[in-house]
Design an enzyme around this catalytic site. Sequence first.
Site, short mmCIF file in Angstrom:
data_model
loop_
_atom_site.label_atom_id
_atom_site.label_comp_id
_atom_site.label_asym_id
_atom_site.label_seq_id
_atom_site.Cartn_x
_atom_site.Cartn_y
_atom_site.Cartn_z
N THR A 180 -93.24 12.07 -6.73
CA THR A 180 -92.20 13.09 -6.74
C THR A 180 -90.86 12.42 -6.49
OG1 THR A 180 -93.65 14.86 -5.97
CG2 THR A 180 -91.31 15.18 -5.62
N PHE A 222 -87.13 12.63 -5.15
CA PHE A 222 -86.23 13.36 -4.28
C PHE A 222 -84.83 12.78 -4.41
CE2 PHE A 222 -90.32 14.22 -2.44
CZ PHE A 222 -90.22 15.49 -1.89
#
Length: 272
Positions: free
Chosen positions: A169, A171
């Site tokens: 992921t 960020f």
Amino acid sequence: MTPRPTTALPGLTASPIAFAGEPGAFAEDAVVAAFGESAPRLPVGGFREVFEAVTSGVAASGVVPIEHELQITAEVVVPVDLCLAALPGRTLDDVQRVYSHIQALGQAERFLRTRPWALLTTYNTAGAGKFIRDQADPAAAAVLSRRAAHAYGLDVLAGSIQDVPDNRTRFLVIAPPGAVPDPVDRAFRTTIAFGVRNEPGTLLAALQVIAARSINLSKLESRPSRAAAWEYVFWADLDAHRDEPDCAAALEELDSVATMVRVLGTYPRAAN
């Protein structure tokens, strides 16, 4: 006394770094990856609260998994390594219900479908672990990170259960404009938002401005505009520093073919 951050990003104070979710969430992993384990951290209820904490000065910076309106100062790529955890002493045969964020349940679907468990959603992965601990349900388990499982005193029953082994992921670190100076010793990425008229060929014309200067477009997404129905704003990642001559020229020309151009930030590219 709370220790100061040991971050490579200059210009920060002892104010905490805000993230959305419970301690142990992957967003907190992003804080640790960007600022170091000793960085003071501020868990808040959602993305809006992250932006409000940074804007008000309660937090020095924040991390979010999507682009937003504050200046982007860095990006962090966090491995998503999921496990199944339950109360101490429980086994896989004890589990009847599995809790987690809906996205995490989907990421571990292959493993979770090997048994007839009821799959129930929570607001995030770490929150599932907190819920199980607080409810003391011996028939419940959670899909979350190992760090979150340990934070809530749970036993890991199965590790690395995600369907895609190298799932990650991205960020983004956000801060008030000008709060963090740009480092100069790494490859850069510039995130922009732009709008075009709702007419044939307008998006193509905008993209040709970027392609004509051999700037790699590593990401392009569309979002509905708040200004009018059926109008869209495009979010793009350019693999260049905004002050590089080709990128600066592309942004200047893009301003002449788009209805709106906004540079959301230039920051070092994360090591994948």
